[in-house]
Design an enzyme around this catalytic site. Structure first.
Site, PDB file in Angstrom:
ATOM      1  N   CYS A   1     -41.471   3.947 102.626  1.00 13.34           N
ATOM      2  CA  CYS A   1     -40.330   3.276 102.001  1.00 13.34           C
ATOM      3  C   CYS A   1     -39.378   4.287 101.376  1.00 13.34           C
ATOM      4  O   CYS A   1     -38.156   4.183 101.519  1.00 13.34           O
ATOM      5  CB  CYS A   1     -40.824   2.275 100.962  1.00 13.34           C
ATOM      6  SG  CYS A   1     -39.504   1.317 100.177  1.00 13.34           S
TER       7      CYS A   1
ATOM      8  N   CYS B   1     -46.393  -4.170  97.985  1.00 12.93           N
ATOM      9  CA  CYS B   1     -45.486  -5.245  97.574  1.00 12.93           C
ATOM     10  C   CYS B   1     -45.322  -6.323  98.629  1.00 12.93           C
ATOM     11  O   CYS B   1     -45.042  -7.474  98.296  1.00 12.93           O
ATOM     12  CB  CYS B   1     -44.126  -4.661  97.193  1.00 12.93           C
ATOM     13  SG  CYS B   1     -43.171  -3.988  98.583  1.00 12.93           S
TER      14      CYS B   1
END
EC number: 2.8.1.13
Length: 367
Positions: free
Chosen positions: A101, A193
């Site tokens: 990410c 997440c």
């Protein structure tokens, strides 16, 4: 200086944005929307980048008196982070999605858009430091995030700022409280997440499907069957479907994963020790790659132990000889090289682990 503050809605990025405002910069807050489908990201205290987090970030921006926007990166996040995560596990690897990410979203897509819009710097709430363009560990070693930032290029670091890297976490919370920020006591986010349930195996199974295979010991004896290699990782002890311990009475661990044949190998814990690593897609944060062998320390997990080593770039591959063994190293993990420094260990670079060899003949073929 025109600064884009990446605001996740947590205490760290909120204080980072506040400090950039205090420094007199022209600051604009941006929250990254990483999913448009409800229930696909963790919410509240258990995740980041949810709708609740966006609302928290907006409230902080209002307190700071800065403009605030939400930028949609959902499709790119799905393609470059989630799909990559699934594909990596299907290959028998163990990736770190936070590393991916940072590399593809926060410091590639976000930074590129910021620069295109005329921003000089992207400020984040990461615990790390920049000194003379060099990436270093944070003052708070327990919160240090230099490991997950070690995939950044020198060009990306030139447009980055880490305003809280010189401050311990407890002081960041105290500062947020003094500033009247409602997120001062907001719990840290943990785990992945984009897996709301926290059940990684189930998440992967829904996307990869059933690919049956077997679990074998060092002699090739079949001990159990399984529904897919995505349910295993190097060093795993529980959930193997094996009735009992090894012949020596000791527990068995996953020592290798062959995705091509859907075979999971198990053995003794000592079979997990590795002393040489091979890395692909190396990145050197200072820009230039080393011209020969370099003494360093190596870290293969976000908050894992470090081991002294010698690393050398040969062609497109990074070869690392450890001075002491590391246990349970898996393909797909990120290896990070540091140069020890009393002022804060400096990040030299990183690579994705493509292979490893153990102390015994044959080593750890699945690492």
């Amino acid at each position: 200086m025109k600064v884009l503050a990446a605001m996740s809605g947590g205490v760290d990025s909120s204080v980072a944005a506040a400090r950039m405002v205090d420094a007199g910069h022209e600051v604009v807050g941006v929250h990254m929307a990483l999913s448009t489908a409800p229930g696909t990201l963790r919410t509240g205290s258990r995740g980041c980048c949810s709708k609740e987090d966006a609302a928290d970030a907006r409230r902080v921006a209002d307190v700071l008196g800065i403009p605030f926007y939400v930028w949609d990166f959902a499709e790119k996040f799905k393609e470059d982070v989630i799909n990559d995560f699934v594909s990596s596990y299907a290959r028998g690897e163990t990736p770190n999605p936070c590393v991916r990410c940072n590399q593809q979203i926060k410091f590639a897509a976000l930074s590129a858009r910021a620069v295109a819009l005329g921003f000089d710097t992207v400020a984040t709430g990461h615990y790390a430091r920049l000194s003379g363009g060099r990436l270093r560990r944070a003052v708070d070693r327990d919160k240090d995030q230099s490991y997950v930032l070690a995939v950044l290029t020198a060009q990306q670091l030139r447009h980055a700022a880490f305003p809280i890297g010189d401050t311990p976490k407890r002081q960041i919370r105290a500062e947020a409280a003094r500033r009247g920020l409602a997120v001062a006591n907001k719990p840290d986010s943990h785990d992945i997440c984009f897996i709301p349930s926290g059940n990684t195996k189930a998440f992967l199974g829904e996307r990869i499907g059933v690919r049956r295979g077997v679990v074998v010991d060092a002699d090739g004896v079949v001990l159990a069957s399984h529904d897919g290699v995505h349910g295993f990782t190097i060093g795993q002890r529980r959930g193997l479907g094996i009735a009992g311990p090894g012949p020596n009475g000791r527990p068995r661990y996953v020592t290798a994963i062959d995705a091509d044949t859907a075979t999971v190998h198990v053995g003794d814990v000592t079979d997990l020790d590795v002393q040489t690593l091979t890395g692909r897609a190396p990145v050197f944060t200072a820009g230039a790659a080393p011209s020969g062998p370099v003494d360093c320390v190596v870290q293969v997990r976000a908050h894992g132990e470090t081991v002294s080593a010698v690393a050398e770039l040969i062609g497109d591959a990074l070869f690392v000889q450890l001075h002491a063994p590391l246990r349970g190293v898996a393909r797909g993990q990120t290896l990070v090289l540091y140069r020890p420094d009393p002022a804060g260990d400096e990040v030299l670079g990183s690579a994705t682990i493509a292979g490893a060899s153990g102390l015994s003949t044959g080593g750890n073929p699945g690492a």
